[in-house]
Scaffold this motif. Sequence first.
Motif, mmCIF file in Angstrom:
data_model
loop_
_atom_site.group_PDB
_atom_site.id
_atom_site.type_symbol
_atom_site.label_atom_id
_atom_site.label_comp_id
_atom_site.label_asym_id
_atom_site.label_seq_id
_atom_site.Cartn_x
_atom_site.Cartn_y
_atom_site.Cartn_z
ATOM 1 N N GLY A 281 9.991 -3.763 -6.918
ATOM 2 C CA GLY A 281 10.118 -2.309 -6.995
ATOM 3 C C GLY A 281 10.554 -1.826 -8.367
ATOM 4 O O GLY A 281 9.991 -0.873 -8.908
ATOM 5 N N ASN A 282 11.567 -2.510 -8.932
ATOM 6 C CA ASN A 282 12.096 -2.112 -10.243
ATOM 7 C C ASN A 282 11.630 -3.036 -11.369
ATOM 8 O O ASN A 282 12.008 -2.836 -12.522
ATOM 9 C CB ASN A 282 13.628 -2.114 -10.211
ATOM 10 C CG ASN A 282 14.182 -1.191 -9.140
ATOM 11 O OD1 ASN A 282 13.546 -0.205 -8.775
ATOM 12 N ND2 ASN A 282 15.355 -1.516 -8.621
ATOM 13 N N LEU A 283 10.847 -4.054 -11.013
ATOM 14 C CA LEU A 283 10.385 -5.056 -11.986
ATOM 15 C C LEU A 283 11.552 -5.721 -12.709
ATOM 16 O O LEU A 283 11.514 -5.965 -13.921
ATOM 17 C CB LEU A 283 9.410 -4.446 -12.981
ATOM 18 C CG LEU A 283 8.102 -3.881 -12.396
ATOM 19 C CD1 LEU A 283 7.199 -3.399 -13.514
ATOM 20 C CD2 LEU A 283 7.395 -4.901 -11.528
ATOM 21 N N ASP A 284 12.607 -6.008 -11.929
ATOM 22 C CA ASP A 284 13.775 -6.717 -12.460
ATOM 23 C C ASP A 284 13.492 -8.218 -12.360
ATOM 24 O O ASP A 284 13.568 -8.809 -11.286
ATOM 25 C CB ASP A 284 15.025 -6.348 -11.661
ATOM 26 C CG ASP A 284 16.295 -6.922 -12.276
ATOM 27 O OD1 ASP A 284 16.184 -7.773 -13.196
ATOM 28 O OD2 ASP A 284 17.391 -6.538 -11.837
ATOM 29 N N MET A 285 13.187 -8.841 -13.492
ATOM 30 C CA MET A 285 12.772 -10.233 -13.490
ATOM 31 C C MET A 285 13.912 -11.209 -13.238
ATOM 32 O O MET A 285 13.693 -12.405 -13.080
ATOM 33 C CB MET A 285 12.105 -10.586 -14.820
ATOM 34 C CG MET A 285 10.821 -9.811 -15.092
ATOM 35 S SD MET A 285 9.503 -10.141 -13.881
ATOM 36 C CE MET A 285 9.567 -8.636 -12.884
ATOM 37 N N ASP A 286 15.145 -10.717 -13.193
ATOM 38 C CA ASP A 286 16.284 -11.586 -12.904
ATOM 39 C C ASP A 286 16.590 -11.655 -11.415
ATOM 40 O O ASP A 286 17.515 -12.369 -11.001
ATOM 41 C CB ASP A 286 17.529 -11.088 -13.654
ATOM 42 C CG ASP A 286 17.383 -11.258 -15.159
ATOM 43 O OD1 ASP A 286 16.729 -12.240 -15.569
ATOM 44 O OD2 ASP A 286 17.904 -10.412 -15.910
ATOM 45 N N GLN A 287 15.834 -10.935 -10.610
ATOM 46 C CA GLN A 287 16.051 -10.908 -9.169
ATOM 47 C C GLN A 287 14.924 -11.643 -8.447
ATOM 48 O O GLN A 287 13.779 -11.621 -8.901
ATOM 49 C CB GLN A 287 16.109 -9.465 -8.665
ATOM 50 C CG GLN A 287 17.259 -8.652 -9.224
ATOM 51 C CD GLN A 287 18.603 -9.157 -8.746
ATOM 52 O OE1 GLN A 287 18.729 -9.670 -7.639
ATOM 53 N NE2 GLN A 287 19.622 -8.992 -9.593
ATOM 54 N N PRO A 288 15.222 -12.297 -7.325
ATOM 55 C CA PRO A 288 14.158 -12.962 -6.555
ATOM 56 C C PRO A 288 13.364 -11.941 -5.740
ATOM 57 O O PRO A 288 13.851 -10.851 -5.433
ATOM 58 C CB PRO A 288 14.935 -13.917 -5.642
ATOM 59 C CG PRO A 288 16.252 -13.241 -5.442
ATOM 60 C CD PRO A 288 16.553 -12.530 -6.738
ATOM 61 N N ASP B 59 13.289 -2.866 -0.314
ATOM 62 C CA ASP B 59 14.533 -3.191 -1.017
ATOM 63 C C ASP B 59 14.360 -4.280 -2.072
ATOM 64 O O ASP B 59 15.357 -4.779 -2.597
ATOM 65 C CB ASP B 59 15.597 -3.648 -0.002
ATOM 66 C CG ASP B 59 15.909 -2.554 1.009
ATOM 67 O OD1 ASP B 59 15.794 -1.372 0.647
ATOM 68 O OD2 ASP B 59 16.271 -2.893 2.152
ATOM 69 N N CYS B 60 13.128 -4.665 -2.380
ATOM 70 C CA CYS B 60 12.917 -5.732 -3.353
ATOM 71 C C CYS B 60 13.053 -5.163 -4.768
ATOM 72 O O CYS B 60 12.230 -4.359 -5.216
ATOM 73 C CB CYS B 60 11.540 -6.367 -3.168
ATOM 74 S SG CYS B 60 11.248 -7.750 -4.294
ATOM 75 N N LYS B 61 14.093 -5.602 -5.482
ATOM 76 C CA LYS B 61 14.334 -5.115 -6.837
ATOM 77 C C LYS B 61 13.345 -5.713 -7.830
ATOM 78 O O LYS B 61 13.017 -5.071 -8.825
ATOM 79 C CB LYS B 61 15.766 -5.440 -7.260
ATOM 80 C CG LYS B 61 16.821 -4.720 -6.441
ATOM 81 C CD LYS B 61 18.214 -5.086 -6.912
ATOM 82 C CE LYS B 61 19.279 -4.352 -6.083
ATOM 83 N NZ LYS B 61 20.650 -4.717 -6.528
ATOM 84 N N ARG B 62 12.885 -6.904 -7.543
ATOM 85 C CA ARG B 62 11.941 -7.524 -8.476
ATOM 86 C C ARG B 62 10.603 -6.798 -8.460
ATOM 87 O O ARG B 62 10.025 -6.522 -9.516
ATOM 88 C CB ARG B 62 11.737 -8.997 -8.139
ATOM 89 C CG ARG B 62 10.817 -9.702 -9.143
ATOM 90 C CD ARG B 62 10.616 -11.159 -8.827
ATOM 91 N NE ARG B 62 9.769 -11.790 -9.829
ATOM 92 C CZ ARG B 62 10.187 -12.381 -10.931
ATOM 93 N NH1 ARG B 62 11.495 -12.440 -11.165
ATOM 94 N NH2 ARG B 62 9.361 -12.918 -11.797
#
Length: 256
Positions: free
Chosen positions: A149-156, A144-147
């Motif tokens: 898994g999705n490379l969302d740099m705004d998420q921890p 469930d890690c968005k950073r």
Amino acid sequence: MGKLRAKSDYEEIRNARLLENQERLASLGLQKTISELRSITASPKSDRTHVRKYKKVDNGSTPLRRSPRLIGKSPSAKGCDSEDDKKRPANAPLLSIKRGLKPKLSPDALARRCTSKGRGSLYDPLYGICCHFCRQKKLCGEEDCKRCGNLDMDQPCIGKTDCSVCHSSNGVLCRACLKVRYGEEMEEVNASKQWICPHCMEDKGINPYWICNSSLCLKKRKMVPTGIAIFRAKEMGFKSVAHLLMDELQRADKRR
């Protein structure tokens, strides 16, 4: 006698050739050129080089530069002027991405990312977050890690810890190191939101014997790194390597 005569003839021929060569050099004027070159190279260095004179510069009118820390101001990161950026957690480091560029993992990388939940199995020097203990800059294996898994740099990164006090790299630990070296679970750390790293626990005096047992920190304490000490800790009934070291430090302090 024959040998001596042959040697004498050789020397006469050699001397004749030397004289012939000297006369040839003299006719070409090479001796004069050589002597002139030697006189030039033998001249003093001061005659051939220009010596710069030192001129003292008066900086009295130039304003002095002071570090922000000396005047009571906290230094701001480059390009980070908001309060949210200054308080950014260590498991969500700021990473500037060019406009229009959308980082994305390949299908093969996505398939391999979650095969190891402990430390992660996908090394990424750009998007990965380095664990303070194992020094592995990997994407975590949390599904469930968005950073990661999705490379969302705004998420921890939910697979790396963040100290609620210092928010520094000292408090960044992966799931495996958190459990094996300190006996804590990632789910409990993420749920509390008040987790404190061993460095801050010691600084605050919460438990002076609870120290960080990474090789970097132990070397700073002039202590030998523990290596794979979890097996010895388990055999002696301790929950983690940190609990083993805490007991050893307490007993050593009592013997003094």
